[in-house]
Design an enzyme around this catalytic site. Structure first.
Site, PDB file in Angstrom:
ATOM      1  CE  LYS A   1      -4.530   0.824   0.302  1.00 53.46           C
ATOM      2  NZ  LYS A   1      -5.628  -0.293  -0.076  1.00 53.46           N
TER       3      LYS A   1
HETATM    4  N1  GLU Z   1      -7.092  -0.088  -3.397  1.00 58.18           N
HETATM    5  C1  GLU Z   1      -7.825  -1.228  -3.633  1.00 58.18           C
HETATM    6  C2  GLU Z   1      -7.915  -2.107  -2.727  1.00 58.18           C
HETATM    7  O1  GLU Z   1      -7.863  -1.708  -1.333  1.00 58.18           O
HETATM    8  C3  GLU Z   1      -7.561  -1.643  -5.032  1.00 58.18           C
HETATM    9  C4  GLU Z   1      -5.948  -2.313  -4.797  1.00 58.18           C
HETATM   10  C5  GLU Z   1      -5.411  -2.883  -6.289  1.00 58.18           C
HETATM   11  O2  GLU Z   1      -6.071  -2.947  -7.197  1.00 58.18           O
HETATM   12  O3  GLU Z   1      -4.191  -3.066  -6.375  1.00 58.18           O
HETATM   13  O4  GLU Z   1      -8.228  -3.373  -2.692  1.00 58.18           O
END
Ligand code: GLU
Length: 424
Positions: free
Chosen positions: A114
């Protein structure tokens, strides 16, 4: 085991404490040795960067940026990039860990990551957001890439942000690298169906959860917290399935209509006004009351830590479907479970986004676009499989759906780790 491994000294309870507590429960259930628990509790790699911005007025501002890569055992790290003033290292660590479990649970070949920048995007011009994004990208450039770590949109970022990241990365490499991000605009190799994927997954599991409790969509009601990338589509798809969506909120306020909100008309209002507040097809509601309304399905689709020890005893929904990451604190989760509320955990409920991110990455790396119907069909297939895995495992071991989902995910990560072996 040092239960706070990977955590900072902060005593304040937040998402990282929830994520660590969930891991501890799974590890206990799996009888996993302390050394492996410690390894899973601690991110593999963390990068903190200063992101200086030349503002439109010529002054300089500096923001804190982060990228945390929690695990690589099953493949490249994967996870969104968040622009929000609430971003800090511990939040990003928690969100990165949840991405590892999410990817393992829905069986896409990724670890978890993240990123975040502690900035309020609404206070900045498009030019400033572009400069912040490009500078952040160039700061984290050594640790991202299609085979290393693949960012995607999250709170406060969108497909334009992904286009800037892709371009900045590509300029540095000297050639276009579409697989470095997912959630790109379609014109740059984004996947058909990606924009609505998280919502589609949320609605799909909500309907499966309702069926498991004998609830018919046409007689059921729902409330949705959040009207952004996840909540808006989820509300629309639930309404299209016949569910009466009685309440919706966003950062500015909440609205309520006992006979249901017309989501299409609300969408047009939000596109015009920028908020659900003031919509003429509903009455104003205190946003805090949305969580405790007399409805069947509650969909928190905004931020972490909104269902707490304080309001969990008053939640009247019989099903909570976590569209957001980490909306239910560990203490609230125990209260809801005791009260017989079915909580469909975030790593299952909102996994549609990363599932279609995976499809996008495959398409980008092969320079071949799938049909939208093919994307949606494969998404539903994966969500359904993960749902049944969780239901069966929970039933077989007497666990909650969250405990079952986390345990299944941790087990898959450990299996991959075991097969690869520990280097050196
Ligand atoms: N931000 C989204 C999540 O928390 C998508 C993450 C992604 O597609 O890599 O799942």
């Amino acid at each position: 085991m040092n239960a706070s491994a990977g955590a900072s000294a902060s005593a304040v309870h937040g998402p990282l404490q929830d994520a660590q507590a969930q891991l501890a429960e799974a590890v206990e259930h799996l009888k996993c040795p302390p050394g492996l628990h410690e390894m899973l509790a601690m991110p593999r790699r963390e990068l903190m960067v200063a992101v200086p911005l030349r503002r439109d007025d010529g002054s300089t501002a500096v923001y804190s940026g982060y990228r945390v890569q929690h695990n690589f055992s099953r493949g490249p790290a994967k996870g969104g990039l968040r622009f929000s003033t609430a971003v800090d290292l511990d939040e990003v660590r928690a969100l990165a860990m949840w991405m590892t479990w999410k990817c393992a649970l829905v069986d896409v070949p990724y670890g978890g990551a993240k990123g975040g920048v502690a900035i309020e995007p609404r206070d900045h011009s498009i030019g400033e957001l572009e400069r912040v994004t490009r500078r952040y990208t160039s700061e984290i450039l050594p640790i991202i890439g299609p085979g290393t770590d693949v960012p995607a949109p999250d709170i406060g970022t969108d497909e334009q942000t992904m286009a800037w990241i892709m371009d900045t990365f590509s300029v540095a490499k000297g050639h276009t690298v579409p697989g470095v991000v997912t959630g790109k605009p379609i014109a740059l190799g984004g996947s058909l169906g990606r924009a609505s994927a998280t919502s589609r997954g949320v609605a799909h599991v909500a309907l499966m959860a309702m069926a498991s409790r004998g609830l018919e969509p046409t007689t059921a009601s729902a409330a949705v917290q959040g009207f952004g990338k996840v909540g808006r589509g989820a509300a629309r798809l639930l309404a299209e399935s016949g569910v009466t969506v009685r309440a919706i909120s966003d950062v500015d306020g909440a609205i309520f209509a006992p006979d249901g909100i017309d989501i299409t008309r609300l969408g047009a209002h939000v596109d015009r006004e920028g908020t659900v507040v003031g919509f003429d097809g509903a009455q104003p509601l205190d946003p805090a009351d949305l969580l405790t309304l007399d409805i069947d399905v509650l969909v928190p689709a905004a931020i972490e830590g909104v269902i707490t020890e304080a309001n969990a005893p008053h939640v009247r929904a019989s099903i909570v479907v976590e569209g957001a990451n980490g909306p239910t604190t560990q203490a609230a989760d125990a209260i809801l479970t005791d009260r017989g509320v079915l909580v469909v955990p975030d790593i299952l409920a909102n996994a549609g986004g990363v599932i279609v991110s995976y499809f996008e990455w495959v398409q980008s790396n092969q320079a071949y676009q799938w049909r939208e119907s093919e994307v949606n069909e494969r998404l539903e297939e994966k969500m359904t499989a993960a749902w049944h895995d969780v239901v069966d495992y929970a039933g077989a071991h007497g666990l909650t759906y969250r405990q079952a989902a986390t345990s299944l995910a941790v087990r898959r990560v450990l299996e991959a780790h075991d097969l690869r072996g520990l280097y050196p």
